[in-house]
Enzyme design. Structure first.
Site, mmCIF file in Angstrom:
data_model
loop_
_atom_site.group_PDB
_atom_site.id
_atom_site.type_symbol
_atom_site.label_atom_id
_atom_site.label_comp_id
_atom_site.label_asym_id
_atom_site.label_seq_id
_atom_site.Cartn_x
_atom_site.Cartn_y
_atom_site.Cartn_z
ATOM 1 N N VAL A 19 10.733 11.412 1.292
ATOM 2 C CA VAL A 19 10.148 11.062 2.591
ATOM 3 C C VAL A 19 8.628 11.018 2.454
ATOM 4 C CG1 VAL A 19 9.881 11.778 4.991
ATOM 5 C CG2 VAL A 19 12.087 12.088 3.839
ATOM 6 N N LEU A 38 10.153 15.490 -6.173
ATOM 7 C CA LEU A 38 10.986 14.296 -6.153
ATOM 8 C C LEU A 38 10.719 13.631 -4.811
ATOM 9 C CD1 LEU A 38 13.255 12.539 -7.418
ATOM 10 C CD2 LEU A 38 14.883 13.956 -6.140
ATOM 11 N N ASP A 74 8.173 15.405 6.459
ATOM 12 C CA ASP A 74 8.798 16.515 7.174
ATOM 13 C C ASP A 74 8.183 17.850 6.766
ATOM 14 O OD1 ASP A 74 9.876 16.123 4.648
ATOM 15 O OD2 ASP A 74 11.910 16.714 5.194
ATOM 16 N N CYS A 129 13.448 19.050 -5.236
ATOM 17 C CA CYS A 129 12.147 19.387 -5.796
ATOM 18 C C CYS A 129 12.223 20.775 -6.419
ATOM 19 C CB CYS A 129 11.066 19.376 -4.714
ATOM 20 S SG CYS A 129 10.790 17.769 -3.930
ATOM 21 N N ASN A 153 11.199 22.545 -0.715
ATOM 22 C CA ASN A 153 12.272 21.778 -1.345
ATOM 23 C C ASN A 153 13.356 21.574 -0.305
ATOM 24 O OD1 ASN A 153 14.278 20.680 -3.063
ATOM 25 N ND2 ASN A 153 15.028 22.723 -3.565
ATOM 26 N N GLY A 154 13.660 20.313 0.038
ATOM 27 C CA GLY A 154 14.728 20.055 0.988
ATOM 28 C C GLY A 154 14.382 18.941 1.945
ATOM 29 N N GLU A 155 15.106 18.895 3.042
ATOM 30 C CA GLU A 155 14.872 17.913 4.099
ATOM 31 C C GLU A 155 15.107 18.577 5.453
ATOM 32 O OE1 GLU A 155 15.521 13.386 2.934
ATOM 33 O OE2 GLU A 155 17.422 14.472 2.996
#
Length: 339
Positions: free
Chosen positions: A55, A52, A102, A2, A76-78
């Protein structure tokens, strides 16, 4: 991936929305599925997001707020351990989750632990979190310990900004023409400019495993980065070949399986080399259906696509080949160098 971006105007009567939207537009390629903008302190603070969706596709839109709207985040991330953290926060009885994303763990985790949240996160991330619960709002910028996700911060004419890519700030005229002389020596020595430096005197990379706090009522001339350490460490140190083999297998399996967290199909870049082949094989073992594999190479000379073809056949995954000509490669140079 993202894109996140934002602006702090020191004057509470200022309007940060226009510059934030220009930064977001420059990051459009990072988030084709959605966008959002949150304005605070009048319109003098802005948090922007290009999404983007991976999840909680339906419920994970950003910027995202806590229950009372006093804490906001763009991310931005997981976070691979978000389910564990969610359960811990819910057991306290003080937090109510409204999504499966998340991202929401960052909001409630910050409410519960403040900057202590960072040591609990297992993932790859860059985020900006605005906390308006005190007398004055504060903005926290943080980046994962390995530095997988990029995050830049800078100032121009007293205005502070942050963005996922330095090129976004450049496109908005925020970097100026003054370059940092030491950056050239650093680049020639290391082949990159070490954090927190960039080529510009008024822009910095948030170093991996660091965070900084910006207070709009007392903005600094330079950001102060603070290092955090995670609670995660390696298990028992292997002592013989058999132990090392098992540690490598279990470590690789765990790392790959964590990163399969997704509500949309996942794919793999498969060169046919040892690394990508081992990762793709583990993905095929762990997923209910084989992942789509993609390979990029030159069709002439050495058969770079042939190795990927053999690996995909052996593993049993579908392969999409992207052949690049020399003309294609050279034509991309200006855009790649600019990025």
């Amino acid at each position: 991936m993202c894109g996140i971006a934002g602006v702090i105007q020191p004057d509470p009567r200022g309007d940060a929305s226009g510059l934030s939207r220009r930064l977001m537009d420059a990051l459009a390629h990072r988030g084709p599925d959605g966008e959002g903008l949150h304005l605070a302190r009048g319109r003098s603070i802005a948090l922007g997001h290009k999404r983007l969706s991976i999840v909680d596709v339906e419920g994970g839109a950003q910027p995202m707020a806590n229950e009372d709207g006093r804490v906001w985040v763009v991310f931005n991330g997981e976070l691979y351990n978000h389910a564990d953290l969610r359960r811990e926060l819910e057991r306290s009885g003080e937090h109510e989750f409204r999504t499966r994303s998340d991202t929401e763990v960052l909001l409630h985790g910050w409410e519960a632990w403040g900057a202590g949240l960072l040591e609990r996160l297992n993932g790859i991330y860059a985020f900006a979190l605005l906390d308006s619960r005190g007398l004055a709002p504060t903005l926290c910028l943080a980046r994962d310990p390995v530095g997988v996700k990029p995050l830049f911060v800078g100032r121009a004419d007293g205005v502070w900004w942050f963005a996922s890519e330095l090129s976004a700030a450049r496109s908005c005229g925020l970097l100026g023409s003054t370059l940092r002389p030491d950056a050239f020596a650093e680049y020639l020595l290391y082949r990159f400019v070490p954090s927190p430096g960039t080529f510009h005197e008024n822009a910095w990379k948030v170093p991996p495993g660091n965070y900084c706090i910006l207070n709009p009522d007392s903005l600094p001339t330079h950001p102060e980065f603070k290092r955090f350490r995670t609670r995660f460490s390696a298990g028992r140190q292997p002592t013989n070949r058999k132990d090392w083999e098992e540690a490598l297998r279990s470590g690789l399996a765990g790392a790959v399986d964590r990163q399969l967290m997704s509500d949309v199909p996942v794919g793999t870049l498969l060169s046919g080399g040892v690394d990508s082949t081992a990762i793709t094989q583990r993905m095929a073992f762990s997923l209910p259906t084989p992942p789509s594999a993609f390979a990029v190479g030159f069709p002439s000379g050495a058969d770079e696509l042939g190795a990927a073809r053999k690996a995909s056949s052996a593993i049993g995954v579908p392969l999409t080949e992207v052949a690049i000509t020399e003309a294609d490669y050279l034509a991309e140079w200006p855009r790649q160098v600019a990025a």
